[in-house]
Write an enzyme that holds these catalytic residues in place. Structure first.
Site, PDB file in Angstrom:
ATOM      1  N   TYR A 213      10.503  13.096 -12.684  1.00 35.85           N
ATOM      2  CA  TYR A 213      11.733  12.291 -12.684  1.00 35.85           C
ATOM      3  C   TYR A 213      12.171  11.957 -11.263  1.00 35.85           C
ATOM      4  CZ  TYR A 213      12.669  13.181 -17.690  1.00 35.85           C
ATOM      5  OH  TYR A 213      12.619  13.237 -19.059  1.00 35.85           O
TER       6      TYR A 213
ATOM      7  N   HIS B  15       0.835  -1.201   0.000  1.00 36.40           N
ATOM      8  CA  HIS B  15       0.000   0.000   0.000  1.00 36.40           C
ATOM      9  C   HIS B  15       0.872   1.254   0.000  1.00 36.40           C
ATOM     10  CE1 HIS B  15      -2.757   2.897   2.304  1.00 36.40           C
ATOM     11  NE2 HIS B  15      -3.116   2.900   1.042  1.00 36.40           N
TER      12      HIS B  15
ATOM     13  N   ASP C  76      -4.919   3.664  -4.821  1.00 34.25           N
ATOM     14  CA  ASP C  76      -5.008   4.151  -3.445  1.00 34.25           C
ATOM     15  C   ASP C  76      -6.136   5.173  -3.316  1.00 34.25           C
ATOM     16  OD1 ASP C  76      -4.617   5.009  -0.849  1.00 34.25           O
ATOM     17  OD2 ASP C  76      -2.448   5.212  -1.056  1.00 34.25           O
TER      18      ASP C  76
END
Length: 141
Positions: free
Chosen positions: A112, A22, A64
């Site tokens: 990035y 998670h 999530d």
């Protein structure tokens, strides 16, 4: 082979999805993304586009629901004239699974940086520009 697993999901990709917990994130990177230099866990999915991978991955990976933005896109660089149409494909795939939340748009260097912290990066042959996407794993309910 196993029943019910799309052939686009390689054993290496399935292993990564199963190992994620998670809050862990996985990056689906387009063909222009510097994937190998931004991760220690690179999964190659050459010959595949991100939309088809996203659809297959989301059969197994819950997003999530405890965060505001479980999905993030790389925003268009200021001054670039590209208008990514692939984002609409992603939105349709995600909304078909009854998820409803705003998507996050991240500046390139921030994207990035976040990629370097991700659990894994999936390198694809996607040719659409700004097709990179980050998915945050949720819990099984």
């Amino acid at each position: 082979m196993l029943k019910g697993i799309p052939s686009i999901i390689s054993p290496e990709l399935m292993k990564a999805l199963m190992e994620m917990g998670h809050g862990d994130e996985i990056v689906l990177a387009d063909g222009n993304f510097p994937a190998a230099s931004h991760t220690e866990r690179l999964i190659r999915c050459d010959g595949h586009g991100i939309s088809e991978l996203l659809k297959a991955i989301l059969e197994f990976l819950p997003l999530d629901t405890y965060v505001e933005h479980p999905v993030a896109f790389m925003a268009v660089v200021l001054g670039d004239s590209v208008q990514p149409t692939i984002w609409k494909d992603y939105e349709e795939i995600i909304h078909q699974l009854n998820y409803s939340f705003p998507f996050e748009f991240m500046e390139r260097s921030e994207f990035y940086h976040r990629t370097k912290m991700a659990f894994a990066v999936v390198a694809t042959s996607e040719t659409a520009q700004y097709a990179n996407i980050i998915l945050k794993k949720g819990v099984i309910k």
